[in-house]
Structure formats: structure tokens, C-alpha cells
Motif scaffolding. Structure first.
Motif, PDB file in Angstrom:
ATOM      1  N   TYR A  18       0.849  -1.191   0.000  1.00  0.00           N
ATOM      2  CA  TYR A  18       0.000   0.000   0.000  1.00  0.00           C
ATOM      3  C   TYR A  18       0.885   1.242   0.000  1.00  0.00           C
ATOM      4  CZ  TYR A  18      -2.980   3.515   2.339  1.00  0.00           C
ATOM      5  OH  TYR A  18      -3.666   4.652   2.682  1.00  0.00           O
ATOM      6  N   VAL A  19       0.502   2.270  -0.769  1.00  0.00           N
ATOM      7  CA  VAL A  19       1.275   3.516  -0.785  1.00  0.00           C
ATOM      8  C   VAL A  19       0.344   4.722  -0.664  1.00  0.00           C
ATOM      9  CG1 VAL A  19       3.179   2.571  -2.148  1.00  0.00           C
ATOM     10  CG2 VAL A  19       1.275   3.707  -3.312  1.00  0.00           C
ATOM     11  N   GLU A  20       0.902   5.780  -0.107  1.00  0.00           N
ATOM     12  CA  GLU A  20       0.203   7.056  -0.010  1.00  0.00           C
ATOM     13  C   GLU A  20       1.093   8.131  -0.611  1.00  0.00           C
ATOM     14  OE1 GLU A  20      -2.575   6.584   4.004  1.00  0.00           O
ATOM     15  OE2 GLU A  20      -0.923   8.020   3.960  1.00  0.00           O
ATOM     16  N   LEU A  21       0.481   8.960  -1.440  1.00  0.00           N
ATOM     17  CA  LEU A  21       1.189  10.064  -2.066  1.00  0.00           C
ATOM     18  C   LEU A  21       0.495  11.353  -1.643  1.00  0.00           C
ATOM     19  CD1 LEU A  21       1.408   8.561  -5.683  1.00  0.00           C
ATOM     20  CD2 LEU A  21       2.902   8.132  -3.744  1.00  0.00           C
ATOM     21  N   ARG A  22       1.309  12.338  -1.279  1.00  0.00           N
ATOM     22  CA  ARG A  22       0.746  13.560  -0.701  1.00  0.00           C
ATOM     23  C   ARG A  22       0.913  14.745  -1.640  1.00  0.00           C
ATOM     24  NH1 ARG A  22       0.529  16.139   4.889  1.00  0.00           N
ATOM     25  NH2 ARG A  22       0.970  18.353   4.525  1.00  0.00           N
ATOM     26  N   CYS A  23      -0.092  15.633  -1.614  1.00  0.00           N
ATOM     27  CA  CYS A  23      -0.048  16.856  -2.413  1.00  0.00           C
ATOM     28  C   CYS A  23      -0.431  18.041  -1.547  1.00  0.00           C
ATOM     29  CB  CYS A  23      -1.005  16.759  -3.597  1.00  0.00           C
ATOM     30  SG  CYS A  23      -1.191  18.298  -4.524  1.00  0.00           S
ATOM     31  N   ASP A  24       0.406  19.077  -1.563  1.00  0.00           N
ATOM     32  CA  ASP A  24       0.099  20.359  -0.924  1.00  0.00           C
ATOM     33  C   ASP A  24      -0.154  21.389  -2.029  1.00  0.00           C
ATOM     34  OD1 ASP A  24       1.921  19.044   1.361  1.00  0.00           O
ATOM     35  OD2 ASP A  24       0.728  20.668   2.221  1.00  0.00           O
ATOM     36  N   PRO A  25      -1.381  21.822  -2.180  1.00  0.00           N
ATOM     37  CA  PRO A  25      -1.682  22.764  -3.272  1.00  0.00           C
ATOM     38  C   PRO A  25      -1.213  24.176  -2.925  1.00  0.00           C
ATOM     39  CG  PRO A  25      -3.621  22.436  -1.928  1.00  0.00           C
ATOM     40  CD  PRO A  25      -2.560  21.502  -1.385  1.00  0.00           C
ATOM     41  N   ILE A  26      -1.323  25.041  -3.912  1.00  0.00           N
ATOM     42  CA  ILE A  26      -1.039  26.454  -3.677  1.00  0.00           C
ATOM     43  C   ILE A  26      -2.085  26.997  -2.702  1.00  0.00           C
ATOM     44  CG2 ILE A  26      -0.997  28.733  -4.771  1.00  0.00           C
ATOM     45  CD1 ILE A  26       0.078  27.305  -7.304  1.00  0.00           C
ATOM     46  N   SER A  27      -1.619  27.771  -1.737  1.00  0.00           N
ATOM     47  CA  SER A  27      -2.516  28.288  -0.715  1.00  0.00           C
ATOM     48  C   SER A  27      -3.673  29.064  -1.337  1.00  0.00           C
ATOM     49  CB  SER A  27      -1.729  29.209   0.225  1.00  0.00           C
ATOM     50  OG  SER A  27      -2.573  29.763   1.208  1.00  0.00           O
TER      51      SER A  27
END
Lengths: 113, 114
Positions: A18-27
Motif C-alpha cells: 500500500y502507498v500514499e502520495l501527498r499533495c500540498d496545493p497552492i494556498s
């Protein structure tokens, strides 16, 4: 200001994990998109969030793929029982709203052995 | 099905010359088109966009032309520089309020000859 960030930049896993990929968008961007890009191809749409809800998940290839955005900012793409065919670059993009310019992160390179 | 594609996989130009990258699209209902530049190991970088109520838009050294009659999009880069070497994608957005995401073509690899 800061652009879209994604972590990890590279992920190597074994088939079935199992894998998790993270994204932080532009504020301040309310719209968030996930894409998958195979070698030599253009990105392919996976899922779109407007705020906290998945407005369109029609691009998810099967039920092993799932994404969340619980507070309307950071999003996590989750892949269960990974297969070698899941190996690709997973890109995240955000925009101020629908039908606005999408800005992409650097991607997470996933390799399933 | 509906798709966005590019005419040439590779385009080689001399440094200082102008480059023209072409794109054909099939969804006549699309109303928003974007050009992205992607360097090796990086995510797509926005270059310029155009909406269907326009036929030309200019940026810094770049111009996008839209011909809705023949469903054709082009990107012109003036005075090409070594830093322009990359893969260029055209992308199309449908009319679902952004819910369908972008549809990308396969890309054109622009090579700058010294």
C-alpha cells in the motif's frame, strides 16, 4: 509564493503493498487535481476535488485507487495492493477554481517492483 | 473518443529561429486550451492559455493561435533559446466546470540545435 508540492519525490515499493502520495496545493486554491503520467505520454486525469469533496473521480482506473482531501487543502492519493502497472509519475495540480489555470507540482515517481 | 493530439513527436530548430508546435483537438465543445512545457524530471509548467472566444493570445516570446474551424491549436516561440528545450503539451478542458480535468496530447519534444 510557494507552488504545489508533492511528497515523496520518489517511492519504490513491492507488488501488493500500500502507498500514499501527498499533495500540498497552492494556498487558497480550491480546486485540486491528480493525474498519472506514464513514460513518453501526456498526463492522464484521475480525480478532481472542489473543496473537500471529490467532484469527479471518473479517471481512477479501479477501486484500488482512492483519494481524500479532508480539510480542503492537502490531498492524499492512496493505492492499495500495488501492481507493476501502477508504476508512473503521479502529478498533482491546483487552481483557484474550476476552469482556471492549473499549476502542477513536480510529481511523485512511483516504481512498483 | 475525444482526444487532443500533436502532429509531430520531435521538432528540431536552430537556436535563434522561431518554433511552431501544432496541436489538433477533436472536441468541438472544448472552450479552454493550455500549453505546458515539461522538462525532464519536472512537472508541467504553464506557458500560455486561450479561451474559445479568442483566436490569438500573446505572451513573452510566445503566441498561441486557435483555429476553431479546423480545431487546430499552435504555439509559436520566438527566438528559440537553449532553455526552451523540453516536451510541449497542449491540453484541453471540457465544459464540465473543470470536473473532467485536462485532456493532454502525447507531446512534442523540442530540440534546440546550437
Amino acid at each position: 509564493g510557494a507552488g504545489v508540492s508533492q511528497t515523496p519525490s520518489n517511492k519504490v515499493t513491492e507488488k501488493g503493498k500500500y502507498v500514499e502520495l501527498r499533495c500540498d496545493p497552492i494556498s487558497g486554491h480550491t480546486a485540486l487535481y491528480w493525474y498519472r503520467q506514464s513514460l513518453g505520454q501526456g498526463p492522464e486525469f484521475l480525480i478532481y476535488f472542489q473543496g473537500t469533496g471529490a467532484a469527479d473521480d471518473s479517471g481512477l482506473p479501479n477501486d484500488r485507487f482512492f483519494a481524500v482531501r479532508p480539510e480542503g487543502s492537502v490531498s492524499t492519493l492512496k493505492i492499495q495492493r500495488t501492481e507493476r502497472g501502477d508504476s508512473a509519475v503521479y502529478l498533482c495540480a491546483s487552481s483557484q477554481g474550476p476552469q482556471e489555470t492549473q499549476y502542477f507540482g513536480p510529481g511523485t515517481r512511483l516504481l512498483v517492483l | 473518443g475525444e482526444s487532443v493530439g500533436l502532429h509531430l513527436p520531435t521538432l528540431s530548430v536552430q537556436e535563434g529561429d522561431n518554433s511552431i508546435i501544432n496541436c489538433a483537438y477533436s472536441n468541438s465543445a472544448s472552450d479552454y486550451f493550455i500549453w505546458y512545457k515539461q522538462e525532464s524530471g519536472k512537472g508541467p509548467q504553464f506557458i500560455i492559455d486561450i479561451r474559445s472566444n479568442m483566436d490569438k493570445r500573446q505572451g513573452q516570446r510566445v503566441t498561441v493561435l486557435l483555429n476553431k474551424t479546423v480545431k487546430h491549436l499552435s504555439l509559436q516561440i520566438a527566438a528559440t533559446q537553449p532553455g526552451d528545450s523540453a516536451v510541449y503539451f497542449c491540453a484541453e478542458m471540457g465544459t464540465g466546470g473543470g470536473a473532467d480535468g485536462l485532456t493532454f496530447g502525447k507531446g512534442t519534444h523540442l530540440i534546440i540545435q546550437p
